[in-house]
Design an enzyme around this catalytic site. Structure first.
Site, mmCIF file in Angstrom:
data_model
loop_
_atom_site.group_PDB
_atom_site.id
_atom_site.type_symbol
_atom_site.label_atom_id
_atom_site.label_comp_id
_atom_site.label_asym_id
_atom_site.label_seq_id
_atom_site.Cartn_x
_atom_site.Cartn_y
_atom_site.Cartn_z
ATOM 1 N N ARG A 15 0.821 -1.160 0.043
ATOM 2 C CA ARG A 15 0.121 0.058 0.029
ATOM 3 C C ARG A 15 0.858 1.404 -0.120
ATOM 4 O O ARG A 15 0.461 2.405 -0.557
ATOM 5 C CB ARG A 15 -0.955 -0.131 1.221
ATOM 6 C CG ARG A 15 -0.394 -0.067 2.482
ATOM 7 C CD ARG A 15 -1.152 -0.099 3.645
ATOM 8 N NE ARG A 15 -0.528 -0.277 4.900
ATOM 9 C CZ ARG A 15 -0.919 0.109 6.068
ATOM 10 N NH1 ARG A 15 -1.830 1.126 6.039
ATOM 11 N NH2 ARG A 15 -0.241 -0.045 7.016
ATOM 12 N N GLU A 63 -18.369 4.531 -0.450
ATOM 13 C CA GLU A 63 -17.755 3.854 -1.454
ATOM 14 C C GLU A 63 -18.390 3.594 -2.813
ATOM 15 O O GLU A 63 -18.041 3.891 -3.852
ATOM 16 C CB GLU A 63 -17.538 2.558 -1.036
ATOM 17 C CG GLU A 63 -16.467 2.384 0.107
ATOM 18 C CD GLU A 63 -17.191 2.878 1.609
ATOM 19 O OE1 GLU A 63 -18.391 3.030 1.812
ATOM 20 O OE2 GLU A 63 -16.448 3.015 2.646
ATOM 21 N N ARG A 172 -1.513 -4.565 3.872
ATOM 22 C CA ARG A 172 -1.383 -3.722 4.896
ATOM 23 C C ARG A 172 0.214 -3.771 5.471
ATOM 24 O O ARG A 172 0.996 -2.965 5.533
ATOM 25 C CB ARG A 172 -2.391 -3.842 5.851
ATOM 26 C CG ARG A 172 -2.048 -2.997 7.201
ATOM 27 C CD ARG A 172 -3.174 -3.195 8.267
ATOM 28 N NE ARG A 172 -2.855 -2.389 9.696
ATOM 29 C CZ ARG A 172 -2.257 -2.898 10.729
ATOM 30 N NH1 ARG A 172 -1.878 -3.912 10.676
ATOM 31 N NH2 ARG A 172 -2.107 -1.985 11.756
#
Lengths: 319, 278
Positions: A15, A63, A172
């Site tokens: 990320r 979203e 992550r």
């Protein structure tokens, strides 16, 4: 996570590489617009936003609206990169992705961060384990899970250059570096990261590093495993699988996803259409995980090098 | 039919609206399926946009970058739009009669990239206003003056995404965006008011930072005036609430929710045609 017997070094989270790559491609191409839904600091889209505030929109926790806006921007000639957690952007935005990106074949780039269970402590609601199945169900979408910072950067560049919808899954945790910085990267073209002729381990995301660790362990037992980074699930590199089927005759597929509809399904489908070979799977199965430290979760739910070794031993019996 | 002159009269617009209504009932009857109620309620709005010199567009160049955008968010009403696009010259009028048939560009709901003049694939309700926000942002980013119009159903406004988009458009002060609500008061299962009321919808939009204009959605001259007022607004988005009658123009369809999604029979078609050609 197993770390013995390998020279892998820990790199950055994919990320983080995503954010840096956005900044790079956005500097070159002023048509790139970045939108986030209140997770810009987690997805690292903020790396772009702080340099190009006029082309960055944090639209809040919306979203579905974000996907619709991207559809309009793409229809007016922009290249929107939209990001959120994978669990939210795919699940909450799926209808909008279907109607507003896939069906009209628009140039929308979707980045789902915090893929898999390795996000850890936040638990099941934030752990995206079905995003690949969902994204692969969108006609025309490229679906890609880079394994390290270098391929992530290359994937963002490729996404910006590709005319059509793309889904990228970001992770992550910090991830082992498995590729050279200048690795040759193309969507749909897998990268062989280790050669071997006894079996092939096909993996993506952070399980590519685990596959390499597993291959080291297997080598000590006299088993030479080929390792393929199948970063693109759609379109799948069927030619590499066909070759591997002829040359190694057995497969382990390792991914951080549900058993159904992910890389394992895609590989099995391709093998059956070509030269079938026995396959064993390392994945989450048909269940959700729980809260916990990433390494504890990957251990408990069976997605480590140790599990890949066990799967390799099972498949060799069936060869 | 020629495009209306700059000094188009209300009578002329009313005549065009009547022509569009004829196309709608004929094409839905030929398809033996479709949504006449919500198509007929939207006709005068679409007439004012396309033939009242409101929408800046070029039927010979549907993707002209500087065109105004019109998004039919209530996708089931698309026969009204197909009729207007055909009469504007986007494709032959004869093509209308292929509605809902295999290999046709006249799909049951709008398909972007297939049918010239269709700006968004809709039919899953609630999405068009977000797409409109995207176009309006693109216009702002590029310093272009094109405007974006989104036609919504009142029932459609039960979808949460409409309010996500309304919130965003209000906060971003997207003055080039106009929402038009075809407020025919019905949805598939009955009256909007009974199922999940949106009242007061004007106050809702106002509280989200929009300017609201109320209009009789079948007074085509008044709708045109409202659209021009919206066009002159540059500071905030405008929501035109057009009060309409579902099935307008065919007496047995008016306010008769049986014709939400049912085609007229052969006999019923004859009645409709005679009423519309009177």
């Amino acid at each position: 996570m197993t770390t013995t017997g390998t020279t892998l070094t820990m790199g950055r989270a994919t990320r983080e590489a995503y954010g840096e790559a956005l900044l790079e491609v956005g500097t070159e191409n002023k048509n790139i617009i970045v939108i986030d839904a209140d997770l810009a600091k987690s997805t690292f889209s903020w790396t772009f936003g702080k340099v190009f505030p006029e082309r960055f929109f944090n639209i809040g926790i919306q979203e579905a609206n974000m996907v619709g806006i991207a559809s309009g921007l793409a229809s007016s000639g922009k290249i929107p990169f939209i990001s959120s957690f994978a669990a939210f952007i795919l699940c909450k935005g799926f209808d909008q992705l279907r109607m507003g990106a896939a069906y009209p074949k628009l140039n929308v780039k979707v980045a789902g961060s915090h893929g898999g269970i390795s996000i850890g402590e936040d638990g099941v609601s934030q752990q995206s384990v079905e995003d690949v199945a969902l994204a692969c169900a969108l006609p025309g979408f490229i679906v890609c899970i880079p394994s390290d910072e270098h391929t992530m950067r290359a994937a963002v560049k490729a996404a910006a250059e590709h005319d059509g919808p793309v889904y990228l899954r970001l992770g992550r945790p910090k991830t082992y570096v498995v590729h050279e910085k200048d690795v040759h990267f193309e969507f749909g073209r897998s990268i062989q990261v280790r050669d071997g002729h006894d079996l092939t381990i096909v993996a993506n995301g952070l399980l590519v590093a685990q596959a390499l660790i597993a291959a080291d362990t297997l080598a000590k037992k006299g088993v030479e495993a080929r390792v393929i980074d199948m970063h693109t699930i759609k379109p799948l590199d069927a030619a590499a699988l066909e070759r591997a089927s002829h040359e190694t005759g057995a497969f382990v597929v390792a991914e951080e996803h549900m058993h159904h509809g992910g890389l394992g399904s895609a590989v099995a489908q391709a093998l059956v259409a070509g030269t079938p070979a026995p396959v064993e799977y390392v994945d989450l199965g048909d269940q959700y995980a729980e809260s916990g430290k990433p390494d504890d979760l990957l251990e408990k739910y069976g997605m480590t090098a140790t599990h890949i070794v066990a799967a390799a031993e099972r498949v060799l019996v069936r060869k | 039919m020629k495009a209306a002159s700059p000094t188009v009269s209300t009578a002329e617009l009313a005549q065009i609206a009547r022509t569009l209504r004829l196309h709608i009932v004929k094409m839905i009857a030929a398809a033996n399926s479709g949504h006449p109620g919500g198509s007929l309620s939207a006709v005068d709005i679409i007439t004012a946009l396309y033939f009242g010199r409101v929408l800046k567009h070029d039927p010979k160049n549907p993707l002209w970058p500087d065109r105004d955008r019109f998004i039919m968010s209530k996708g089931h009403g698309v026969p009204a739009l197909y009729a207007a696009l055909a009469e504007s010259g986007y494709f032959p009028v004869s093509e209308l009669m292929t509605l809902r048939q295999v290999n046709s560009r006249m799909q049951g709901h709008p398909v972007q990239g297939l049918t010239p003049g269709i700006e968004a694939s809709t039919g899953s309700l609630g999405q068009g206003l977000s797409v409109g926000v995207g176009h309006a942002l693109a216009a702002r980013l590029d310093g272009k003056s094109f405007r974006t119009y989104v036609l919504l159903g009142d029932g459609e406004c039960q979808e949460g995404q409409v309010w996500e988009a309304a919130m965003t458009a209000g906060n971003y002060e997207l003055g080039s965006l106009t929402a038009i609500i075809d407020s025919n008061r019905y949805q598939l299962d009955g009256a909007v008011e009974d199922i999940n009321s949106l009242t007061p919808i004007d106050a809702k939009f106002e509280s989200f930072g929009w300017r609201v204009i109320q209009v009789d959605g079948h007074d085509v001259g008044a709708v045109r005036v409202a659209l021009i007022q919206a066009k002159e607004s540059h500071d905030v988005p405008v929501c035109i609430i057009a009060h309409t009658v579902k099935g307008k123009g065919v007496t047995y369809m008016e306010n008769n929710n049986d014709f939400h999604g049912k085609s007229p029979s052969a006999d019923q078609l004859e009645v409709a045609l005679s009423q519309l050609t009177d």
